[in-house]
Motif scaffolding. Structure first.
Motif, PDB file in Angstrom:
ATOM      1  N   VAL A  52       8.562 -11.131  -3.731  1.00  0.00           N
ATOM      2  CA  VAL A  52       8.295 -10.257  -2.582  1.00  0.00           C
ATOM      3  C   VAL A  52       7.829 -11.123  -1.428  1.00  0.00           C
ATOM      4  O   VAL A  52       6.932 -11.947  -1.570  1.00  0.00           O
ATOM      5  CB  VAL A  52       7.217  -9.209  -2.939  1.00  0.00           C
ATOM      6  CG1 VAL A  52       6.827  -8.409  -1.702  1.00  0.00           C
ATOM      7  CG2 VAL A  52       7.719  -8.282  -4.020  1.00  0.00           C
ATOM      8  N   SER A  53       8.475 -10.957  -0.318  1.00  0.00           N
ATOM      9  CA  SER A  53       8.106 -11.771   0.844  1.00  0.00           C
ATOM     10  C   SER A  53       8.079 -10.905   2.100  1.00  0.00           C
ATOM     11  O   SER A  53       9.104 -10.694   2.724  1.00  0.00           O
ATOM     12  CB  SER A  53       9.094 -12.922   1.022  1.00  0.00           C
ATOM     13  OG  SER A  53      10.407 -12.415   1.103  1.00  0.00           O
ATOM     14  N   PRO A  54       6.941 -10.424   2.456  1.00  0.00           N
ATOM     15  CA  PRO A  54       6.881  -9.667   3.699  1.00  0.00           C
ATOM     16  C   PRO A  54       6.838 -10.593   4.897  1.00  0.00           C
ATOM     17  O   PRO A  54       6.208 -11.647   4.839  1.00  0.00           O
ATOM     18  CB  PRO A  54       5.556  -8.909   3.569  1.00  0.00           C
ATOM     19  CG  PRO A  54       4.729  -9.767   2.703  1.00  0.00           C
ATOM     20  CD  PRO A  54       5.658 -10.505   1.786  1.00  0.00           C
ATOM     21  N   ALA A  57       3.372  -8.202   8.755  1.00  0.00           N
ATOM     22  CA  ALA A  57       3.397  -6.738   8.780  1.00  0.00           C
ATOM     23  C   ALA A  57       1.990  -6.176   8.630  1.00  0.00           C
ATOM     24  O   ALA A  57       1.142  -6.776   7.972  1.00  0.00           O
ATOM     25  CB  ALA A  57       4.274  -6.219   7.645  1.00  0.00           C
ATOM     26  N   ASN A  58       1.773  -5.083   9.229  1.00  0.00           N
ATOM     27  CA  ASN A  58       0.471  -4.418   9.142  1.00  0.00           C
ATOM     28  C   ASN A  58       0.677  -2.922   9.067  1.00  0.00           C
ATOM     29  O   ASN A  58       1.700  -2.401   9.529  1.00  0.00           O
ATOM     30  CB  ASN A  58      -0.368  -4.725  10.387  1.00  0.00           C
ATOM     31  CG  ASN A  58      -0.858  -6.145  10.400  1.00  0.00           C
ATOM     32  OD1 ASN A  58      -1.561  -6.574   9.496  1.00  0.00           O
ATOM     33  ND2 ASN A  58      -0.458  -6.886  11.421  1.00  0.00           N
ATOM     34  N   PHE A  59      -0.307  -2.237   8.493  1.00  0.00           N
ATOM     35  CA  PHE A  59      -0.315  -0.785   8.655  1.00  0.00           C
ATOM     36  C   PHE A  59      -0.599  -0.509  10.121  1.00  0.00           C
ATOM     37  O   PHE A  59      -1.598  -0.979  10.677  1.00  0.00           O
ATOM     38  CB  PHE A  59      -1.421  -0.156   7.798  1.00  0.00           C
ATOM     39  CG  PHE A  59      -0.948   0.276   6.444  1.00  0.00           C
ATOM     40  CD1 PHE A  59       0.150   1.124   6.307  1.00  0.00           C
ATOM     41  CD2 PHE A  59      -1.605  -0.144   5.305  1.00  0.00           C
ATOM     42  CE1 PHE A  59       0.585   1.517   5.061  1.00  0.00           C
ATOM     43  CE2 PHE A  59      -1.174   0.249   4.052  1.00  0.00           C
ATOM     44  CZ  PHE A  59      -0.074   1.079   3.936  1.00  0.00           C
ATOM     45  N   VAL A  87       3.873   0.795   7.477  1.00  0.00           N
ATOM     46  CA  VAL A  87       4.293  -0.617   7.501  1.00  0.00           C
ATOM     47  C   VAL A  87       5.784  -0.554   7.779  1.00  0.00           C
ATOM     48  O   VAL A  87       6.561  -0.093   6.947  1.00  0.00           O
ATOM     49  CB  VAL A  87       4.025  -1.328   6.160  1.00  0.00           C
ATOM     50  CG1 VAL A  87       4.603  -2.745   6.176  1.00  0.00           C
ATOM     51  CG2 VAL A  87       2.535  -1.387   5.860  1.00  0.00           C
ATOM     52  N   ILE A  96       9.239  -5.616   4.471  1.00  0.00           N
ATOM     53  CA  ILE A  96       9.035  -6.200   3.141  1.00  0.00           C
ATOM     54  C   ILE A  96      10.386  -6.461   2.482  1.00  0.00           C
ATOM     55  O   ILE A  96      11.230  -5.562   2.428  1.00  0.00           O
ATOM     56  CB  ILE A  96       8.206  -5.242   2.260  1.00  0.00           C
ATOM     57  CG1 ILE A  96       6.882  -4.901   2.944  1.00  0.00           C
ATOM     58  CG2 ILE A  96       7.948  -5.840   0.889  1.00  0.00           C
ATOM     59  CD1 ILE A  96       6.222  -3.649   2.401  1.00  0.00           C
ATOM     60  N   ILE A 192       6.733   1.041   4.253  1.00  0.00           N
ATOM     61  CA  ILE A 192       5.817   1.923   3.522  1.00  0.00           C
ATOM     62  C   ILE A 192       5.208   2.944   4.482  1.00  0.00           C
ATOM     63  O   ILE A 192       4.775   2.585   5.585  1.00  0.00           O
ATOM     64  CB  ILE A 192       4.677   1.110   2.868  1.00  0.00           C
ATOM     65  CG1 ILE A 192       5.235   0.098   1.871  1.00  0.00           C
ATOM     66  CG2 ILE A 192       3.677   2.021   2.185  1.00  0.00           C
ATOM     67  CD1 ILE A 192       4.225  -0.948   1.461  1.00  0.00           C
ATOM     68  N   ILE A 211       0.773  -2.139  -4.143  1.00  0.00           N
ATOM     69  CA  ILE A 211       2.120  -1.700  -4.540  1.00  0.00           C
ATOM     70  C   ILE A 211       2.779  -2.868  -5.281  1.00  0.00           C
ATOM     71  O   ILE A 211       2.776  -3.997  -4.794  1.00  0.00           O
ATOM     72  CB  ILE A 211       2.941  -1.293  -3.302  1.00  0.00           C
ATOM     73  CG1 ILE A 211       2.246  -0.105  -2.628  1.00  0.00           C
ATOM     74  CG2 ILE A 211       4.370  -0.930  -3.683  1.00  0.00           C
ATOM     75  CD1 ILE A 211       2.567   0.020  -1.180  1.00  0.00           C
TER      76      ILE A 211
END
Lengths: 217, 203
Positions: A52-54, A57-59, A87, A96, A192, A211
Motif C-alpha cells: 500500500v502506497s498512499p 493524503a489527509n482526511f 481521503v 491510496i 476513503i 484500514i
C-alpha cells in the motif's frame, strides 16, 4: 546327535551370516569414479503479498455537524452529529494505491474500531444497505448512531456503499469479475469516506482509524 | 564569486527532484508463503507439535514489525482452529525492505479437542502503518493452516523411547545368542602365558 554337534550345525551358519552382514561390500568390478553435473533451476516466487502506497493524503473536506451546537465540522475536523471527512474525492481523486505484489490472490479489506487517544470508549464500525453486517443505528439506519462510525472505500469504478467491517472481506474495488481476484502486479487506486457517530461518549479529539488490506488464498 | 556557485545549481535541482520521488514511493508491504502451513501426520488431543516455520517478508519500503496470528478468512473445509491452539514460539520480527524471516509456530491441542479436520488462516500482520490524515493504512497477508486431529490421547512422554535404544537392544541380543552358541558348542579358547625361562629351557 550330541548337543554340541547340533549347536555347531545351526550356530555356525547363523554366526557366519551375521558376520557377513557386518562386513562391508566391495565396489562392483568395473565401477569407476562417479561424476556429477550441477544444474541450477530458478522458479517463480510463491509469496502472497500486498503493498500500500498512499501519495500525500489527509482526511479533508470535512462537512456536516450542527452549527447551532458549535459542533459543525471544519475542513479538517469531524463534526457531530454524523460529520463526514474524505481521503480523496468521489469520482475524482484516489490517493491510496493497493498493489498485489505476490501471486494471484483475493484482496480483502477491513476496518477496525476507532480508538480514542484516551483509549476509553471506541467507536465501532457499522454498515448500511439491505444486508448490513452490523446495522447503523442512526436515522433510518442510514447513518451511524451513538459511538458508531461508517467507513466506505471507493475507486474510479465503484463505491463500497455498505461500508467496511471488522472482518476482512472482498475489496469491491478489485471486484471487476464477480470476485476480488488480483493478478500479480495489478493495482487499484482508492479513496476513503468516513461518516462519524451521531454522538460520541468519549471526549477525545484525536482518534485512530486503521484500514487493512490482506491478500488471501 | 557568483561563478563559483553555478555548478551547485544543477545538483540542487536534482536533489529537489529526488526528494519528492522518494516520498511518493514510500510504501508498506507484507508477504507470506503461499503454500499452506501443514502438520505432518495427525495431531492427538493433549499433544504439542512444532509446525513448519512460516516464511514472511517485508515487501514495502518502510521497516516493518511482523507478527503472526490465526484467523479464519479464506474459504475451506474443516472446523475453525481456535487461536489459543497456536503459539508463535518466537517474538515478532522486525524486517527492513525486502528482508525475510521464518517464524516458528507450535500447535497445542487440548485434551478436549474434537477429532476431525481443522482449517484456518495464518495471518502475517505488519505493525507499520502509513498515516493518511487520521487514518492508518495497514497491510497483512494470509496463508492456509490445515491439520487433522485423530481420536485417542497422545502417548505419554514415558513411552517415547530414544532412537538409539532399539538398535542397541538388538545388538545385545545378537551378542548374547552368539555367546550362547559358542558356549554350547564346546569351543574353548585357552590363553596361556609362558615365562621366558620356560622358553629358554625348551630351546
Amino acid at each position: 546327535m550330541p548337543a554340541s554337534s547340533r549347536a555347531w550345525r545351526w550356530g555356525l551358519p547363523l554366526l557366519a551370516l551375521g558376520l557377513a552382514g557386518c562386513g562391508y561390500s566391495s565396489p562392483p568390478a568395473g565401477a569407476g569414479h562417479s561424476a556429477s553435473v550441477n544444474l541450477s533451476l530458478t522458479t517463480v516466487p510463491t509469496i502472497r503479498s500486498v503493498t500500500v502506497s498512499p501519495a500525500k493524503a489527509n482526511f479533508s473536506s470535512c462537512s456536516g455537524g450542527k452549527a447551532q451546537n458549535n459542533t459543525e465540522s471544519t475542513s479538517t475536523k469531524l463534526g457531530f452529529p454524523n460529520g463526514q471527512c474524505w481521503v480523496g474525492s468521489l469520482g475524482a481523486t484516489f490517493p491510496i494505491t493497493i498493489t498485489n505484489t505476490g501471486i494471484a490472490s483475493q484482496i480483502d479489506v477491513n476496518g477496525a474500531s476507532a480508538v480514542p487517544s484516551d483509549d476509553i470508549t471506541e467507536w465501532s464500525l457499522c454498515n448500511v444497505g439491505s444486508n448490513p453486517f452490523v446495522a447503523c443505528s442512526g436515522r433510518n439506519n442510514d447513518l451511524p448512531g451513538k459511538d458508531q462510525y461508517l467507513v466506505q472505500n471507493f475507486g474510479p469504478y465503484r463505491e463500497n456503499d455498505s461500508g467496511l467491517t471488522d472482518n476482512p472481506r472482498c475489496d469491491q474495488e478489485f471486484d471487476r469479475n464477480g470476485r476480488c481476484w488480483a493478478m500479480q502486479g495489478s493495482s487499484e487506486t482508492e479513496g476513503i469516506k468516513l461518516t462519524g457517530p451521531y454522538q460520541s461518549s468519549d471526549n477525545s479529539t484525536k482518534w485512530t482509524v486503521t484500514i487493512t488490506w490482506t491478500p488471501v488464498p | 564569486m557568483h561563478l563559483r556557485l553555478w555548478p551547485l545549481i544543477p545538483v540542487s535541482v536534482l536533489a529537489l527532484l529526488a526528494i519528492p520521488a522518494t516520498w511518493a514511493q514510500a510504501s508498506i508491504g507484507v508477504g507470506i508463503q503461499a503454500g499452506p502451513v501443514l502438520l505432518s501426520g495427525s495431531a492427538h488431543p493433549g499433544g504439542s507439535y512444532a509446525l513448519t516455520p512460516v516464511y514472511v517478508v517485508n515487501t514495502g519500503t518502510q521497516p516493518e514489525t511482523i507478527a503472526l496470528r490465526v484467523e479464519r478468512i479464506s474459504t475451506g473445509n474443516g472446523m475453525t482452529v481456535p487461536s489459543s491452539w497456536i503459539r508463535a514460539t518466537g517474538t515478532a520480527v522486525t524486517l527492513s525492505h525486502n528482508q525475510s524471516a521464518r517464524i516458528p509456530l507450535e500447535l497445542a491441542v487440548p485434551d478436549t479437542a474434537r477429532p476431525g479436520r481443522y482449517f484456518s488462516d495464518v495471518v502475517a500482520r505488519g505493525s507499520g502503518a502509513i498515516a493518511a490524515g487520521s487514518a492508518n493504512l495497514a497491510v497483512a497477508a494470509a496463508t492456509d493452516l490445515e491439520f487433522s486431529v485423530a481420536p485417542g490421547v497422545v502417548s505419554g512422554p514415558w513411552l517415547s523411547l530414544p532412537g538409539w535404544l532399539l538398535p542397541g537392544v538388538v545388538g545385545l541380543l545378537v551378542l548374547a545368542v552368539a555367546a550362547f552358541v559358542i558356549r554350547s558348542s564346546g569351543l574353548r579358547v585357552r590363553v596361556e602365558r609362558r615365562s621366558a625361562s620356560e622358553s629358554g629351557e625348551e630351546q
